[in-house]
Design an enzyme around this catalytic site. Structure first.
Site, short mmCIF file in Angstrom:
data_model
loop_
_atom_site.label_atom_id
_atom_site.label_comp_id
_atom_site.label_asym_id
_atom_site.label_seq_id
_atom_site.Cartn_x
_atom_site.Cartn_y
_atom_site.Cartn_z
CE1 TYR A 273 0.68 -0.05 4.44
CE2 TYR A 273 -1.63 -0.50 4.79
CZ TYR A 273 -0.37 -0.31 5.28
OH TYR A 273 -0.16 -0.39 6.63
CD GLU A 274 -0.69 4.72 2.01
OE1 GLU A 274 -0.97 5.42 1.02
OE2 GLU A 274 -1.50 4.49 2.93
#
Lengths: 598, 598
Positions: free
Chosen positions: A442-443
């Site tokens: 994620y990110e």
């Protein structure tokens, strides 16, 4: 049930002995009164909070998970999460590095980063509830109107309200230019947002009175792609100008994701049904505003894996000292026991030291980078700010990808130390590995980080920023190159620094002919860059340790530091040889594979 | 929900075109009538069973898990598992490679290995129920009395009964010499066993009418340690001499383990309370008898990860072709779509090809090794049997550790291809990574495998067995060394073979001075040995592919094989350079770390 002992000594070593943070702070008016005692006292209390409040909820939170009442759209996190959050708010922890203008304590980011490392060690899933608020805070702080700031920042600072980042949709994660959520301008200057978001961490819960969603959406007349995205602030409950909470807004949780890990965090599918929001920043400039929170989030994700690496190490070390099984290859060590503790075995030590060396190298990088962030934001000299900002930009994808990949290696190595017991939930080791696994995704996936590093941050300015970091390395080599005791730490660093420069130029040239050469080399390149920086930090840590020992300091901490540094250079650093070789083998082995990938 | 397409073409390629199994079988009387058509037809049906019966229960089995009724001690596996097992038995699959004397079909082990690869791809947790029976069968077949064979083998062959291996106790897994379960001799020649076992896969369930437990325990007068262990067969229901099932025996499930993965398999804590058993093999020689099933189990575990590597690859490939996100670095490829399918990106291809190259190399090694097992057991010539047995012994720890570590790398790479969706349970990718994680641990951790390889199988006979394998490599080099088209496959193999010989001698010498040098190098050494063998198999596969293409065969299968082989040598094989370097850095970086691991 896992144990955790906050690594305060190592944090103090890095902040005060290696990076001399208070000297740094003296040059920054905002921080000039922050002294070592304050920092140490704050972190000691932070460690207590992590151990006493967050840690006991980690295994139970994983087992219990979150529940959604589909009729009311309300989400209930695991037992104890709400109470722990209330204690967090009450203790003022949410406000630690926020601006005093909004009720914050105004402490440096680097202190907040250490707080969050400890919280992540104790309970990553819980920590994401307050953690996500920081992105919303930073984004509104940098791009919000005065009215938005006045409305939201005090509540985010106190922690009464939490924040989210609503970016991803089911058909687009990396490629946000494809997003479809619409924002219709209203006569009163507000917008009504309609669409569906997925993977929204802490998207809905009962920990806070209100939830401040930062949402990416498209205006009706927006250009296609990433140039047509705007950012909006959309509260769960509408807020009137005087700050009073009003009606429920049209943004609600439509489903919870069933995930490999971080079960205690509510990962929500969010439905926006004419949700009322106001724009943050300029129309169609949402991605730029979003990147303020994204960059903070990326450093935060690296910090999550740092926390997991540390806690996995501590538990594996304790187990390896306690568990008896077989005898040492060099003869019985524990004559009074039916077998030796497994820590006598070389490969068990290798697994432990892998996690330890990655934790301590990662902590050095994380603290260094956050210190530069403080400098970037608040140093009075513009050039100093700009230089610091460039290095932060360079380090961000490395902190995100290198620390999370190292977390994967480390949590799995520590799980392995436990043998079959590592696979059993009650010991908590497999949870560290599962929780860490999302950090690589994620990110921005770690592949995306590597393209950001090599394509944008390195080749994008012809290696200028890398050269700036290279100057720090050159200065250390000049300073210590004649010190025989430092040779084992300085020599590999010096060799890799030279290779790196040639390696970068090579890829740059090949990439000009064929951009796929950059795409093929990027992931390997990022790990080489990570090792270059780890080697630099390990050399600096060894420098301090050797100096203390030479001065007669008998604290075994320094001997331990040297031993771990030697392990790093002997067993982990040599990965660079392979990585440069595989990167240099070029793109054809990947791209000329139509038949193989048919 | 994952899909699966049995890799029949690749199995046929390896069996018929690379290893010419039917030529091999002509020299083995037991198998002389086994022809290619039979093998292919059996595997085609096996593939159908895997896809139609086992695969649909994989995700549901993971979600549902097993339940224990603590009052009756009965365990219920997930819905559908019992029915699927009944179909398995009805189809005669349990009997595939069992001796016709006990009702088996007498097909070669290599065919059974391919059956199990496919079952593992479809559903590892379910496959462990029939899979464990093979260890019990082999152990009784090799060491049982005539009466034991008559009583148990027909039922294990048909699959009416299943088997287990009851080895581990809570305080000992690797170090079985410490086990405490007692076996008291009775006047009638039987034994009464009392003690506690943990981690017993398929230890209790309702799939079969009876469960045949093979249990390690100590006689009252047994010497301490591993020389005082005996093996017993302990049925869930007592069996009279005429084969009729009698009363419930005192062996029952006291608890189910909560695990990271393989949720569909019942991993039981087993309580033995004066359970009646009979001895298998000689008193105090239980470990030797146990190793018959352990060696079979180790090859089986490698095969589990091979299955997971293949199915993870197939699903990631399908996703990468379907999911659109961003544009290719070399310009738009899918003009009709809002973004390009992610398979255009170099690093996505690298992740996919990593799994593909490890699956195909692993399949070659697995089939080769099992073919040698057929030779070892049934070839008429004693020296041929002995030679084959030595290579099987050499390959066993490599198949177990290298294939399971590669499975870890591959399932995680394929999960990563899915981005955030890889972390979500419904896609099934994270389950492959979780299920695979146990394979690196059970039946001897991968560290134990590496010590078995380097300490016992290599240095234990001064490298004699390795030299035998080296002769196969030398023969290939002699045959193909002048073929320019083979250079890219033969040259790295030749270089590594030479390095390996020197590398082995070096460690041997260092190990004589200091045994910890062996312990420090072993894990790295095993992976180098794995790559040496993969390089050999990839060169042999490339040899066949090049020959077919030269002969005008236009089947894209051969081009795909060459492309995957090139990828292997460019991107995976270079790991050997790092591994030899870290192994050579010696033991002091691990052992002189008292302060660091205090």
């Amino acid at each position: 049930m896992p144990v955790y002992n906050p690594p305060l000594r190592d944090m103090q070593f890095l902040m005060h002995e290696v990076f001399s943070v208070t000297d740094e702070f003296k040059a920054i008016p905002k921080y000039e009164d922050v002294d070592a005692e304050t920092i140490n006292a704050v972190l000691e209390e932070a460690g207590k909070f992590a151990v006493e409040v967050a840690l006991p909820l980690n295994v139970s939170g994983d087992t219990e998970g979150c529940t959604l009442d589909i009729k009311t759209h309300e989400v209930t996190p695991p037992k104890g999460f709400k109470q722990a959050y209330a204690q967090f708010v009450e203790g003022g922890w949410a406000a630690l590095s926020c601006d005093p203008a909004y009720g914050g304590q105004g402490l440096p980011f680097v202190v907040n980063q250490c707080l969050y490392e400890m919280l992540n060690s104790a309970n990553q899933a819980w920590t994401m509830y307050p953690g996500l608020s920081h992105g919303a805070y930073e984004s509104l702080y940098a791009h919000g109107t005065d009215a938005q700031k006045k409305l939201y920042l005090p509540k985010l600072t106190s922690g009464e309200w939490t924040g989210t980042m609503c970016l991803t949709e089911s058909h687009c994660g990396t490629d946000l230019g494809m997003l479809r959520t619409r924002a219709e301008p209203q006569a009163d200057g507000s917008y009504k947002l309609t669409g569906n978001k997925i993977f929204i961490s802490a998207g809905e819960h009962d920990l806070a009175a209100n939830i401040v969603h930062l949402v990416l959406a498209r205006l009706p007349d927006a250009p296609k792609g990433s140039k047509g995205i705007s950012l909006f602030v959309v509260p769960k409950f509408n807020v009137s100008e005087d700050g009073a909470m009003g009606s429920r807004n049209g943004i609600y949780c439509g489903g919870l994701e069933h995930k490999m890990g971080i079960h205690g965090n509510a990962t929500c599918q969010m439905v926006l049904d004419e949700a009322v929001g106001s724009m943050v920043g300029a129309p169609n400039k949402g991605l730029a505003a979003m990147f303020v929170m994204m960059n903070a989030a990326r450093l935060g994700v690296g910090n999550q894996s740092l926390g997991l690496t540390e806690v996995a190490f501590q538990n594996a070390l304790a187990y390896a000292k306690d568990r008896t099984q077989m005898r040492s290859l060099t003869g019985t060590k524990a004559k009074d026991k039916p077998a030796d503790p497994i820590i006598v075995h070389a490969d068990v030590r290798k697994m432990l030291l892998t996690a330890k060396a990655y934790a301590e190298g990662g902590r050095a990088m994380s603290i260094y980078c956050t210190l530069l962030l403080d400098r970037e934001l608040y140093h009075p000299d513009e050039k100093t700010r700009k230089d610091a900002g460039e290095i932060v930009a360079l380090l961000t994808p490395i902190v995100k990808a290198f620390l999370t990949d190292n977390g994967h290696i480390s949590t799995n190595a520590c799980l392995q130390v436990f043998g079959g017991h590592g696979y059993i939930k009650e010991w908590g080791m497999e949870q560290f590995a599962r929780d860490n696994r999302i950090n690589m995704i994620y990110e921005g996936t770690n592949t995306i980080q590597s393209l950001d590093l090599l394509g944008r941050k390195i080749l994008g300015n012809n290696g200028a920023t890398l050269k700036k970091f290279g100057k720090l390395i050159a200065a250390l080599i000049a300073e210590e190159g004649v010190n025989e005791k430092m040779a084992e730490f300085i020599n590999p660093l010096a060799i890799l620094a030279e290779q790196m420069s040639k390696f970068t130029t090579e890829i740059g040239f090949k990439g000009m002919q064929n951009p796929d050469e950059v795409g093929s080399a990027a992931v390997d390149y990022l790990r080489v860059a990570g090792h270059l920086m780890f080697a630099y930090f390990w050399a600096r840590m060894a420098q301090v340790a050797l100096r203390e020992i030479a001065n007669g300091n008998t604290d075994p901490f320094y001997t331990a530091k040297l031993q771990t540094g030697r392990f790093y250079f002997a067993k982990l650093f040599p990965e660079t040889a392979m990585l440069m070789r595989t990167a240099r083998s070029g793109s054809s082995a990947l791209m000329d594979t139509e038949a193989a990938l048919a």
